[in-house]
Design a protein around this motif. Structure first.
Motif, mmCIF file in Angstrom:
data_model
loop_
_atom_site.group_PDB
_atom_site.id
_atom_site.type_symbol
_atom_site.label_atom_id
_atom_site.label_comp_id
_atom_site.label_asym_id
_atom_site.label_seq_id
_atom_site.Cartn_x
_atom_site.Cartn_y
_atom_site.Cartn_z
ATOM 1 N N GLU A 152 -40.644 -34.756 17.544
ATOM 2 C CA GLU A 152 -40.767 -34.194 18.896
ATOM 3 C C GLU A 152 -39.424 -33.891 19.532
ATOM 4 O O GLU A 152 -39.276 -32.898 20.262
ATOM 5 C CB GLU A 152 -41.554 -35.184 19.772
ATOM 6 N N LYS A 153 -38.431 -34.709 19.261
ATOM 7 C CA LYS A 153 -37.139 -34.560 19.938
ATOM 8 C C LYS A 153 -36.506 -33.197 19.705
ATOM 9 O O LYS A 153 -35.743 -32.711 20.539
ATOM 10 C CB LYS A 153 -36.174 -35.658 19.485
ATOM 11 N N TYR A 154 -36.826 -32.566 18.563
ATOM 12 C CA TYR A 154 -36.205 -31.269 18.280
ATOM 13 C C TYR A 154 -36.693 -30.176 19.214
ATOM 14 O O TYR A 154 -36.014 -29.171 19.417
ATOM 15 C CB TYR A 154 -36.465 -30.877 16.818
ATOM 16 N N PHE A 155 -37.895 -30.366 19.790
ATOM 17 C CA PHE A 155 -38.432 -29.347 20.679
ATOM 18 C C PHE A 155 -37.991 -29.544 22.121
ATOM 19 O O PHE A 155 -38.254 -28.707 22.968
ATOM 20 C CB PHE A 155 -39.961 -29.324 20.574
ATOM 21 N N SER A 156 -37.354 -30.657 22.369
ATOM 22 C CA SER A 156 -36.812 -30.884 23.715
ATOM 23 C C SER A 156 -35.292 -30.795 23.700
ATOM 24 O O SER A 156 -34.629 -31.097 24.683
ATOM 25 C CB SER A 156 -37.258 -32.256 24.237
ATOM 26 N N ASP A 157 -34.759 -30.396 22.533
ATOM 27 C CA ASP A 157 -33.304 -30.311 22.374
ATOM 28 C C ASP A 157 -32.890 -28.848 22.358
ATOM 29 O O ASP A 157 -33.708 -27.937 22.498
ATOM 30 C CB ASP A 157 -32.897 -31.008 21.074
ATOM 31 N N GLU A 158 -31.615 -28.613 22.147
ATOM 32 C CA GLU A 158 -31.111 -27.240 22.149
ATOM 33 C C GLU A 158 -31.604 -26.470 20.922
ATOM 34 O O GLU A 158 -31.832 -27.045 19.857
ATOM 35 C CB GLU A 158 -29.586 -27.238 22.206
ATOM 36 N N VAL A 159 -31.740 -25.141 21.105
ATOM 37 C CA VAL A 159 -32.292 -24.282 20.054
ATOM 38 C C VAL A 159 -31.453 -24.338 18.792
ATOM 39 O O VAL A 159 -31.976 -24.261 17.676
ATOM 40 C CB VAL A 159 -32.396 -22.830 20.567
ATOM 41 N N SER A 160 -30.164 -24.506 18.928
ATOM 42 C CA SER A 160 -29.273 -24.504 17.761
ATOM 43 C C SER A 160 -29.641 -25.608 16.774
ATOM 44 O O SER A 160 -29.488 -25.450 15.558
ATOM 45 C CB SER A 160 -27.819 -24.662 18.197
ATOM 46 N N LYS A 161 -30.148 -26.744 17.283
ATOM 47 C CA LYS A 161 -30.521 -27.844 16.390
ATOM 48 C C LYS A 161 -31.789 -27.501 15.609
ATOM 49 O O LYS A 161 -31.938 -27.875 14.439
ATOM 50 C CB LYS A 161 -30.703 -29.127 17.176
ATOM 51 N N LEU A 162 -32.716 -26.778 16.267
ATOM 52 C CA LEU A 162 -33.905 -26.316 15.545
ATOM 53 C C LEU A 162 -33.518 -25.329 14.448
ATOM 54 O O LEU A 162 -34.046 -25.379 13.336
ATOM 55 C CB LEU A 162 -34.874 -25.636 16.515
ATOM 56 N N GLU A 163 -32.596 -24.453 14.766
ATOM 57 C CA GLU A 163 -32.151 -23.461 13.791
ATOM 58 C C GLU A 163 -31.464 -24.133 12.604
ATOM 59 O O GLU A 163 -31.673 -23.741 11.448
ATOM 60 C CB GLU A 163 -31.214 -22.458 14.461
ATOM 61 N N LYS A 164 -30.665 -25.153 12.900
ATOM 62 C CA LYS A 164 -29.988 -25.872 11.809
ATOM 63 C C LYS A 164 -30.988 -26.603 10.927
ATOM 64 O O LYS A 164 -30.889 -26.589 9.693
ATOM 65 C CB LYS A 164 -28.969 -26.869 12.363
ATOM 66 N N LEU A 165 -32.000 -27.239 11.555
ATOM 67 C CA LEU A 165 -33.024 -27.945 10.786
ATOM 68 C C LEU A 165 -33.787 -26.973 9.897
ATOM 69 O O LEU A 165 -34.059 -27.265 8.724
ATOM 70 C CB LEU A 165 -33.989 -28.663 11.727
ATOM 71 N N SER A 166 -34.126 -25.804 10.437
ATOM 72 C CA SER A 166 -34.833 -24.791 9.673
ATOM 73 C C SER A 166 -34.012 -24.355 8.465
ATOM 74 O O SER A 166 -34.537 -24.218 7.349
ATOM 75 C CB SER A 166 -35.151 -23.584 10.558
ATOM 76 N N LYS A 167 -32.701 -24.175 8.682
ATOM 77 C CA LYS A 167 -31.822 -23.777 7.574
ATOM 78 C C LYS A 167 -31.709 -24.883 6.525
ATOM 79 O O LYS A 167 -31.711 -24.624 5.319
ATOM 80 C CB LYS A 167 -30.427 -23.424 8.098
ATOM 81 N N ASP A 168 -31.637 -26.133 6.991
ATOM 82 C CA ASP A 168 -31.548 -27.262 6.050
ATOM 83 C C ASP A 168 -32.789 -27.333 5.164
ATOM 84 O O ASP A 168 -32.699 -27.571 3.958
ATOM 85 C CB ASP A 168 -31.385 -28.580 6.803
ATOM 86 N N ILE A 169 -33.955 -27.109 5.791
ATOM 87 C CA ILE A 169 -35.202 -27.133 5.020
ATOM 88 C C ILE A 169 -35.235 -25.978 4.037
ATOM 89 O O ILE A 169 -35.592 -26.137 2.860
ATOM 90 C CB ILE A 169 -36.423 -27.075 5.961
ATOM 91 N N HIS A 170 -34.861 -24.808 4.500
ATOM 92 C CA HIS A 170 -34.830 -23.620 3.637
ATOM 93 C C HIS A 170 -33.935 -23.855 2.428
ATOM 94 O O HIS A 170 -34.318 -23.585 1.274
ATOM 95 C CB HIS A 170 -34.331 -22.411 4.434
#
Length: 434
Positions: free
Chosen positions: A376-394
């Motif tokens: 949940e914390k990723y959706f209440s944090d800055e967009v850049s962290k979501l983008e980094k997580l998405s790239k890490d998964i990719h």
């Protein structure tokens, strides 16, 4: 504790002698009592006398789901219906379910095998076991139930469908062992955390089966619930849960080879493979009375090891399943198993074990989208962290499966959290099949 040292630790030579005798007896049983097997053997020019021991195993015909389907429901029974005391059937398959029938002796042997599995996981008569598998035609509920009672433990037939009630009973009855699917146990762990009752949980062991899972999932379960998690394997056609289980060393699942004879074959050539090579697991029942099966093709891909385990047991061990011959996806020419995707996702911090693979064909090209629930914390944090997580998964998926996938991050509980077997693949390409 159920510890059958004479059977679990016998030498390989002693075991092979016992298996050979039981194989000969099984072949005679099906030849004389099951018309379908008699015809299959006669087509191959085989008579019972041609099978003298394990060295003749490859002469015997395979049994497949199609054979079960052709003889639905009781065509493969080797005894009159008056001697049958139980019917089980697989859940979630297309077409007719895979039916299995049992004599009283079959039920007793099944219960002992499950009890051996539980004992291997450290469960004793002093434990309180909560069965979180479904009851009914599915073998999980009653299989775990009878095994627990055979062990002498108290059994709570909880089943699935009401997780909060399960947790309350777990607290009130001071449950020490739970038997359920791994995905459901993680769902239970999430609810325990939300309810803030972790300090009231007495759980120490989980025995999980009915769906493939990874070492990464084991780590999550053990950390979230402060328990030891063990893997149990079985299939309706052979008996149900209790065919194999892992010990405290987690170096593979010990097969009860005095009852179940394993082989590994090449799924294309159908020839036996040498020990250590990966192929399709084939099982022959050695003591089943109601519905004995010869060389049943499980479609599970794995390899076997027979070196004596550190625990002292000498039985063959099934190594971590690579997947199944029937759930392998071919995407842009690459073989992909959902278990590979799951293992990759759980290696990335911030993800949960809940995901969905969506495969499609656009402009004659295969596409793969992986939807992943993240914390949940990723959706209440800055967009850049979501983008980094998405790239890490990719990037991690690219390393593991060799494909570029579109990653869609979703909030917790956005995907299905099943009480039973969780669906992880939507293959829309099938909609366009001619």
């Amino acid at each position: 504790m159920i510890w059958n040292e004479a059977k679990e630790c016998m030498s390989r030579d002693e075991l092979h002698f016992l298996q050979g005798k039981r194989l000969v007896k099984t072949v005679n049983r099906v030849y004389h009592n099951v018309e379908y097997y008699r015809k299959k053997m006669q087509q191959l020019g085989l008579e019972p006398g041609d099978i003298q021991g394990l060295e003749d195993l490859e002469k015997l015909p395979f049994t497949t789901y199609e054979d079960l389907n052709a003889n639905y429901p009781f065509g493969l029974a080797a005894v009159p219906t008056s001697e049958l005391v139980r019917v089980h059937a697989s859940s979630g398959t297309t077409g007719r379910p895979k039916v299995a029938v049992y004599t009283r002796k079959d039920i007793d042997i099944w219960a002992e095998c499950v009890a051996r599995c539980m004992s291997m996981a450290g469960v004793t008569r002093d434990d309180i076991i909560q069965v979180g598998y479904g009851y009914g035609l599915f073998t999980g509920g009653l299989g775990a139930h009878y095994g627990g009672e055979y062990l002498g433990a108290m059994v709570i037939p909880m089943s699935t469908g009401n997780t909060h009630k399960l947790i309350q009973m777990m607290i009130d009855c001071k449950v020490t062992v739970i038997a359920c699917t791994p995905s459901y146990l993680l769902h239970v762990a999430e609810d325990i955390e939300k309810l803030g009752v972790k300090d009231q949980i007495n759980l120490k062991v989980a025995i999980c089966g009915a769906e493939p899972w990874t070492d990464e999932m084991r780590t999550q379960m053990e950390q979230k619930l402060n328990i030891k998690a063990y893997d149990i394997y079985g299939l309706t056609e052979i008996s149900g849960p209790g065919v194999a289980n892992d010990c405290e060393y987690h170096k593979g699942l010990h097969i009860w080879e005095d009852h179940f004879l394993p082989e590994i074959i090449d799924p294309v050539t159908l020839k036996q493979l040498p020990e250590g090579e990966t192929g399709e697991l084939v099982m022959t029942t050695l003591t089943k009375e109601g519905m004995p099966l010869l060389r049943y093709r499980t479609k599970d891909l794995t390899r076997l090891e027979t070196e004596r385990c550190q625990c002292g047991r000498t039985s063959a061990r099934i190594q971590r399943f690579k997947g199944r011959t029937d759930d392998m996806l071919i995407i842009r020419g690459v073989n992909v198993f959902p278990s590979q995707v799951e293992a990759a996702l759980l290696q990335v911090d911030g993800t949960t074990p809940h995901y969905m693979m969506v495969v499609d064909r656009v402009d004659n090209k295969d596409t793969l989208e992986v939807q992943v629930e993240v914390e949940e914390k990723y959706f209440s944090d800055e967009v850049s962290k979501l983008e980094k997580l998405s790239k890490d998964i990719h990037d991690r998926l690219r390393e593991v499966i060799g494909l570029n996938a579109k990653i869609q991050l979703v909030q917790p509980n956005a995907l299905e959290h099943s009480d039973g077997k969780t669906k992880h693949v939507i293959d829309n390409r099938k909609l366009y099949a001619k």
